[in-house]
Design a protein around this motif. Sequence first.
Motif, PDB file in Angstrom:
ATOM      1  N   VAL A 110       0.825  -1.215   0.000  1.00 34.10           N
ATOM      2  CA  VAL A 110       0.000   0.000   0.000  1.00 34.10           C
ATOM      3  C   VAL A 110       0.858   1.264   0.000  1.00 34.10           C
ATOM      4  CG1 VAL A 110      -1.948  -1.120   1.109  1.00 34.10           C
ATOM      5  CG2 VAL A 110      -0.194  -0.056   2.530  1.00 34.10           C
ATOM      6  N   GLY A 111       2.172   1.092  -0.180  1.00 30.80           N
ATOM      7  CA  GLY A 111       3.049   2.243  -0.357  1.00 30.80           C
ATOM      8  C   GLY A 111       3.652   2.821   0.902  1.00 30.80           C
ATOM      9  N   LYS A 112       3.514   2.142   2.027  1.00 30.51           N
ATOM     10  CA  LYS A 112       4.122   2.637   3.257  1.00 30.51           C
ATOM     11  C   LYS A 112       5.525   2.064   3.422  1.00 30.51           C
ATOM     12  CE  LYS A 112      -0.072   3.544   5.927  1.00 30.51           C
ATOM     13  NZ  LYS A 112      -0.768   3.307   7.217  1.00 30.51           N
ATOM     14  N   THR A 113       6.384   2.829   4.111  1.00 23.30           N
ATOM     15  CA  THR A 113       7.759   2.407   4.371  1.00 23.30           C
ATOM     16  C   THR A 113       7.959   2.286   5.876  1.00 23.30           C
ATOM     17  OG1 THR A 113       8.493   3.628   2.411  1.00 23.30           O
ATOM     18  CG2 THR A 113      10.184   2.931   3.976  1.00 23.30           C
ATOM     19  N   PHE A 114       8.400   1.105   6.298  1.00 26.28           N
ATOM     20  CA  PHE A 114       8.619   0.848   7.718  1.00 26.28           C
ATOM     21  C   PHE A 114      10.104   0.606   7.979  1.00 26.28           C
ATOM     22  CE2 PHE A 114       4.163  -0.083   7.239  1.00 26.28           C
ATOM     23  CZ  PHE A 114       3.594   0.340   8.436  1.00 26.28           C
ATOM     24  N   ILE A 115      10.621   1.282   9.011  1.00 30.00           N
ATOM     25  CA  ILE A 115      11.992   1.062   9.464  1.00 30.00           C
ATOM     26  C   ILE A 115      11.935   0.191  10.713  1.00 30.00           C
ATOM     27  CG2 ILE A 115      14.120   2.145  10.284  1.00 30.00           C
ATOM     28  CD1 ILE A 115      13.197   4.723   8.916  1.00 30.00           C
ATOM     29  N   TYR A 116      12.743  -0.881  10.732  1.00 30.35           N
ATOM     30  CA  TYR A 116      12.845  -1.754  11.899  1.00 30.35           C
ATOM     31  C   TYR A 116      14.262  -1.649  12.466  1.00 30.35           C
ATOM     32  CZ  TYR A 116       8.814  -3.847   9.500  1.00 30.35           C
ATOM     33  OH  TYR A 116       7.617  -4.053   8.851  1.00 30.35           O
ATOM     34  N   ILE A 117      14.366  -1.449  13.769  1.00 31.73           N
ATOM     35  CA  ILE A 117      15.662  -1.306  14.434  1.00 31.73           C
ATOM     36  C   ILE A 117      15.670  -2.194  15.672  1.00 31.73           C
ATOM     37  CG2 ILE A 117      17.197   0.290  15.659  1.00 31.73           C
ATOM     38  CD1 ILE A 117      15.970   2.539  13.920  1.00 31.73           C
TER      39      ILE A 117
END
Length: 283
Positions: A110-117
């Motif tokens: 759906v075009g979202k960007t997620f950063i995982y740390i």
Amino acid sequence: MKPGVMATLWKIVQEKHRVELQPYPELRSHKMGDCSVIQNAVDFYLDHLSKLWILDSGTVDTLLTPQCTCPPKVVVLNMFFGKQVKTIDISSLSEPNSLLQNIAVEYTIVGKTFIYISDASRGSVLVHEVSSGSEWSVMVSTPTAGLQIALVKQPSHSMYIVRLHQRGIIELDTTALRRRDSLAPLTVFGEHSKPVVLLGADGHHVYFRHTECSDVLVWDTRLAFNASRLDNIHSAGPRLTTTAVAAVPLKPVLLVLDSNYQDTLNSNTPTYHKITFITNSFL
């Protein structure tokens, strides 16, 4: 980790008869105390759009006398132009005692960007959604000295997690992270085998080694995990340790990085690196 290092992100340039290291994208991008640039690049993630997402802990001289020069952040570089295009402040997501170690980035349909740390001190994965700026943390283990994460895309969007000095590889569906699910269902593989170190991942492979061994193993995540049937693809050699494995995009080639990293940590011994190119049909 030690004072006197000009930069913590370097570009390897192969000249005709030698190899050089150059601060990336340039030396002034690493000026200590300037919070608009990189202080300590502890990890990075290169996405399919040629954006380099850099996890900057903001803490330097971590082996001797740690000092926080700037709040932690994520710096995004455009690899085509070698330019910094975005800086994301994650100080409200972390805590003063946070031990930030790995970063991964996922684009949803759906075009979202997620950063995982990964934050080892809390045993958590920190999540930041780029467009809205929403952020939260999801606990995935008890607090530990090391928490490594890697993403694979097949057979599903999964995150694989390794806890330092503990047995097993944890699998977690990233949809649970995006739902802010604090009770995310976890699957553990190899819990009866030796502790491992996570080295990298690609579309459907996870690369790792056992803590007391230099042999690099690969697991095809489309197949059931079986510790006795993992492929051995590389051995670092005497006094060297494999620290990273990365796949070359669109090519059946792996890059394997070996170094005498442990000797450098324990003494003033210079660090030596070896890069091995591996071509293999399993890719």
